[in-house]
Write a protein that holds these residues in place. Structure first.
Motif, PDB file in Angstrom:
ATOM      1  N   ALA A 101       0.838  -1.200   0.000  1.00  0.00           N
ATOM      2  CA  ALA A 101       0.000   0.000   0.000  1.00  0.00           C
ATOM      3  C   ALA A 101       0.868   1.244   0.000  1.00  0.00           C
ATOM      4  O   ALA A 101       1.899   1.297   0.673  1.00  0.00           O
ATOM      5  N   PRO A 102       0.459   2.248  -0.748  1.00  0.00           N
ATOM      6  CA  PRO A 102       1.199   3.504  -0.737  1.00  0.00           C
ATOM      7  C   PRO A 102       1.013   4.223   0.597  1.00  0.00           C
ATOM      8  O   PRO A 102       0.062   3.957   1.339  1.00  0.00           O
ATOM      9  N   ASN A 103       1.911   5.128   0.893  1.00  0.00           N
ATOM     10  CA  ASN A 103       1.845   5.904   2.122  1.00  0.00           C
ATOM     11  C   ASN A 103       1.123   7.214   1.813  1.00  0.00           C
ATOM     12  O   ASN A 103       1.693   8.104   1.197  1.00  0.00           O
ATOM     13  N   ALA A 104      -0.133   7.323   2.203  1.00  0.00           N
ATOM     14  CA  ALA A 104      -0.932   8.516   1.944  1.00  0.00           C
ATOM     15  C   ALA A 104      -1.667   8.917   3.214  1.00  0.00           C
ATOM     16  O   ALA A 104      -2.082   8.062   3.993  1.00  0.00           O
ATOM     17  N   ASN A 105      -1.816  10.226   3.420  1.00  0.00           N
ATOM     18  CA  ASN A 105      -2.486  10.748   4.611  1.00  0.00           C
ATOM     19  C   ASN A 105      -3.841  11.326   4.232  1.00  0.00           C
ATOM     20  O   ASN A 105      -3.967  11.991   3.207  1.00  0.00           O
ATOM     21  N   PHE A 106      -4.832  11.078   5.089  1.00  0.00           N
ATOM     22  CA  PHE A 106      -6.175  11.589   4.866  1.00  0.00           C
ATOM     23  C   PHE A 106      -6.683  12.239   6.143  1.00  0.00           C
ATOM     24  O   PHE A 106      -6.365  11.804   7.246  1.00  0.00           O
ATOM     25  N   GLN A 107      -7.499  13.270   5.966  1.00  0.00           N
ATOM     26  CA  GLN A 107      -8.135  13.951   7.087  1.00  0.00           C
ATOM     27  C   GLN A 107      -9.641  13.820   6.928  1.00  0.00           C
ATOM     28  O   GLN A 107     -10.172  13.967   5.821  1.00  0.00           O
ATOM     29  N   THR A 131      -4.372  14.630   2.276  1.00  0.00           N
ATOM     30  CA  THR A 131      -3.588  15.767   2.761  1.00  0.00           C
ATOM     31  C   THR A 131      -2.101  15.657   2.472  1.00  0.00           C
ATOM     32  O   THR A 131      -1.346  16.567   2.797  1.00  0.00           O
ATOM     33  N   GLY A 132      -1.662  14.568   1.895  1.00  0.00           N
ATOM     34  CA  GLY A 132      -0.242  14.436   1.571  1.00  0.00           C
ATOM     35  C   GLY A 132       0.166  12.988   1.440  1.00  0.00           C
ATOM     36  O   GLY A 132      -0.612  12.070   1.645  1.00  0.00           O
ATOM     37  N   GLY A 133       1.407  12.809   1.045  1.00  0.00           N
ATOM     38  CA  GLY A 133       1.926  11.464   0.848  1.00  0.00           C
ATOM     39  C   GLY A 133       1.876  11.073  -0.616  1.00  0.00           C
ATOM     40  O   GLY A 133       1.864  11.924  -1.507  1.00  0.00           O
ATOM     41  N   SER A 134       1.801   9.789  -0.863  1.00  0.00           N
ATOM     42  CA  SER A 134       1.831   9.255  -2.228  1.00  0.00           C
ATOM     43  C   SER A 134       0.590   9.635  -3.014  1.00  0.00           C
ATOM     44  O   SER A 134      -0.508   9.710  -2.465  1.00  0.00           O
ATOM     45  N   THR A 135       0.785   9.843  -4.315  1.00  0.00           N
ATOM     46  CA  THR A 135      -0.332  10.007  -5.224  1.00  0.00           C
ATOM     47  C   THR A 135      -0.867   8.627  -5.559  1.00  0.00           C
ATOM     48  O   THR A 135      -0.107   7.709  -5.855  1.00  0.00           O
ATOM     49  N   ASN A 170      -2.737   6.431  -8.097  1.00  0.00           N
ATOM     50  CA  ASN A 170      -3.089   6.495  -9.521  1.00  0.00           C
ATOM     51  C   ASN A 170      -3.222   5.099 -10.100  1.00  0.00           C
ATOM     52  O   ASN A 170      -3.170   4.108  -9.373  1.00  0.00           O
ATOM     53  N   ASP A 171      -3.387   5.016 -11.415  1.00  0.00           N
ATOM     54  CA  ASP A 171      -3.585   3.725 -12.083  1.00  0.00           C
ATOM     55  C   ASP A 171      -2.386   2.796 -11.950  1.00  0.00           C
ATOM     56  O   ASP A 171      -2.526   1.585 -12.084  1.00  0.00           O
ATOM     57  N   GLN A 172      -1.187   3.312 -11.686  1.00  0.00           N
ATOM     58  CA  GLN A 172       0.007   2.469 -11.584  1.00  0.00           C
ATOM     59  C   GLN A 172       0.114   1.761 -10.234  1.00  0.00           C
ATOM     60  O   GLN A 172       0.701   0.706 -10.138  1.00  0.00           O
ATOM     61  N   ASN A 173      -0.441   2.358  -9.171  1.00  0.00           N
ATOM     62  CA  ASN A 173      -0.277   1.744  -7.845  1.00  0.00           C
ATOM     63  C   ASN A 173      -1.598   1.439  -7.144  1.00  0.00           C
ATOM     64  O   ASN A 173      -1.604   1.048  -5.987  1.00  0.00           O
ATOM     65  N   THR A 174      -2.719   1.611  -7.845  1.00  0.00           N
ATOM     66  CA  THR A 174      -4.014   1.494  -7.185  1.00  0.00           C
ATOM     67  C   THR A 174      -5.046   0.884  -8.108  1.00  0.00           C
ATOM     68  O   THR A 174      -5.087   1.191  -9.295  1.00  0.00           O
ATOM     69  N   GLY A 175      -5.885   0.043  -7.552  1.00  0.00           N
ATOM     70  CA  GLY A 175      -7.049  -0.427  -8.276  1.00  0.00           C
ATOM     71  C   GLY A 175      -8.272   0.388  -7.894  1.00  0.00           C
ATOM     72  O   GLY A 175      -9.049   0.805  -8.729  1.00  0.00           O
ATOM     73  N   LEU A 176      -8.428   0.656  -6.574  1.00  0.00           N
ATOM     74  CA  LEU A 176      -9.596   1.385  -6.079  1.00  0.00           C
ATOM     75  C   LEU A 176      -9.237   2.042  -4.755  1.00  0.00           C
ATOM     76  O   LEU A 176      -8.547   1.456  -3.925  1.00  0.00           O
ATOM     77  N   VAL A 177      -9.716   3.258  -4.552  1.00  0.00           N
ATOM     78  CA  VAL A 177      -9.640   3.941  -3.264  1.00  0.00           C
ATOM     79  C   VAL A 177     -11.056   4.381  -2.941  1.00  0.00           C
ATOM     80  O   VAL A 177     -11.717   5.008  -3.769  1.00  0.00           O
ATOM     81  N   SER A 178     -11.548   4.018  -1.752  1.00  0.00           N
ATOM     82  CA  SER A 178     -12.927   4.363  -1.413  1.00  0.00           C
ATOM     83  C   SER A 178     -13.040   4.797   0.038  1.00  0.00           C
ATOM     84  O   SER A 178     -12.249   4.399   0.892  1.00  0.00           O
ATOM     85  N   LEU A 179     -14.032   5.631   0.286  1.00  0.00           N
ATOM     86  CA  LEU A 179     -14.399   6.057   1.631  1.00  0.00           C
ATOM     87  C   LEU A 179     -15.571   5.182   2.056  1.00  0.00           C
ATOM     88  O   LEU A 179     -16.607   5.175   1.398  1.00  0.00           O
ATOM     89  N   ASN A 180     -15.387   4.408   3.121  1.00  0.00           N
ATOM     90  CA  ASN A 180     -16.403   3.453   3.557  1.00  0.00           C
ATOM     91  C   ASN A 180     -16.790   3.720   4.996  1.00  0.00           C
ATOM     92  O   ASN A 180     -15.946   4.035   5.828  1.00  0.00           O
ATOM     93  N   ALA A 181     -18.071   3.529   5.295  1.00  0.00           N
ATOM     94  CA  ALA A 181     -18.562   3.589   6.672  1.00  0.00           C
ATOM     95  C   ALA A 181     -18.934   2.175   7.089  1.00  0.00           C
ATOM     96  O   ALA A 181     -19.428   1.384   6.287  1.00  0.00           O
ATOM     97  N   ALA A 233      -6.539   5.195   6.246  1.00  0.00           N
ATOM     98  CA  ALA A 233      -6.897   6.099   7.329  1.00  0.00           C
ATOM     99  C   ALA A 233      -8.204   5.613   7.952  1.00  0.00           C
ATOM    100  O   ALA A 233      -9.060   5.053   7.285  1.00  0.00           O
ATOM    101  N   THR A 234      -8.333   5.849   9.264  1.00  0.00           N
ATOM    102  CA  THR A 234      -9.533   5.436   9.987  1.00  0.00           C
ATOM    103  C   THR A 234      -9.959   6.566  10.919  1.00  0.00           C
ATOM    104  O   THR A 234      -9.122   7.230  11.521  1.00  0.00           O
ATOM    105  N   GLY A 235     -11.261   6.776  11.017  1.00  0.00           N
ATOM    106  CA  GLY A 235     -11.806   7.792  11.918  1.00  0.00           C
ATOM    107  C   GLY A 235     -13.150   7.326  12.448  1.00  0.00           C
ATOM    108  O   GLY A 235     -13.638   6.258  12.105  1.00  0.00           O
TER     109      GLY A 235
END
Length: 145
Positions: A48-54, A72-76, A78-89, A139-141
């Motif tokens: 997993a890439p190193n990315a920060n979320f708020q 908020t920062g860290g790795s971008t 994109n299609d080269q390192n990611t299949g899907l990024v989602s916000l889940n509850a 990230a988790t909140g």
């Protein structure tokens, strides 16, 4: 013992060192060949890439929350390192980020985008690899109670 005798002494430890080196080489070759035969050389997982979320939470009239996750920062991502990024509850709603996800990109769970989130609910940004075999929470909140 004189110096001439020390120089002319033919005894040495080279046969012992030679045997130890041959055993070491044999063990290393067996390990390398065994890993490829058993397929362990092909099972390298994408990390997993190193990315920060708020997370930002805004309360609605019904006591639920609109949740926004912002990169908020860290790795971008994109299609080269990611299949899907989602916000889940944890109580159901989900919203996928549009790739690429760079600093400032956000996703929102609200009435218009996936549904409001109840108080005290765990929310997380999930990353999934391109091949779908690996996923990890970046990230988790938790919404206020």
């Amino acid at each position: 013992m004189n110096l001439k005798q020390l120089i002319d002494d033919d005894r040495a430890v080279s046969p012992v060192i030679g045997v130890i080196l041959m055993v070491a080489i044999t063990v290393i070759l067996a390990a390398v060949i065994g890993s490829f035969v058993l397929g362990l050389g092909n099972s390298v997982q994408q990390t997993a890439p190193n990315a920060n979320f708020q997370f930002d939470y805004s309360e609605t009239n019904g006591g639920d929350y609109n949740v926004t996750a912002t990169h908020t920062g860290g790795s971008t991502l994109n299609d080269q390192n990611t299949g899907l990024v989602s916000l889940n509850a944890s109580d159901g709603p989900s919203k996928a980020f549009d790739l690429p996800v760079t600093a400032g990109t956000s996703a929102n769970l609200s009435t218009n985008y996936g549904g409001n989130v109840s108080a005290g609910t765990t929310v997380r940004v999930l990353w999934t690899s391109q091949n779908g075999e690996t996923s990890q929470a970046l990230a988790t909140g938790e919404t206020p109670s």
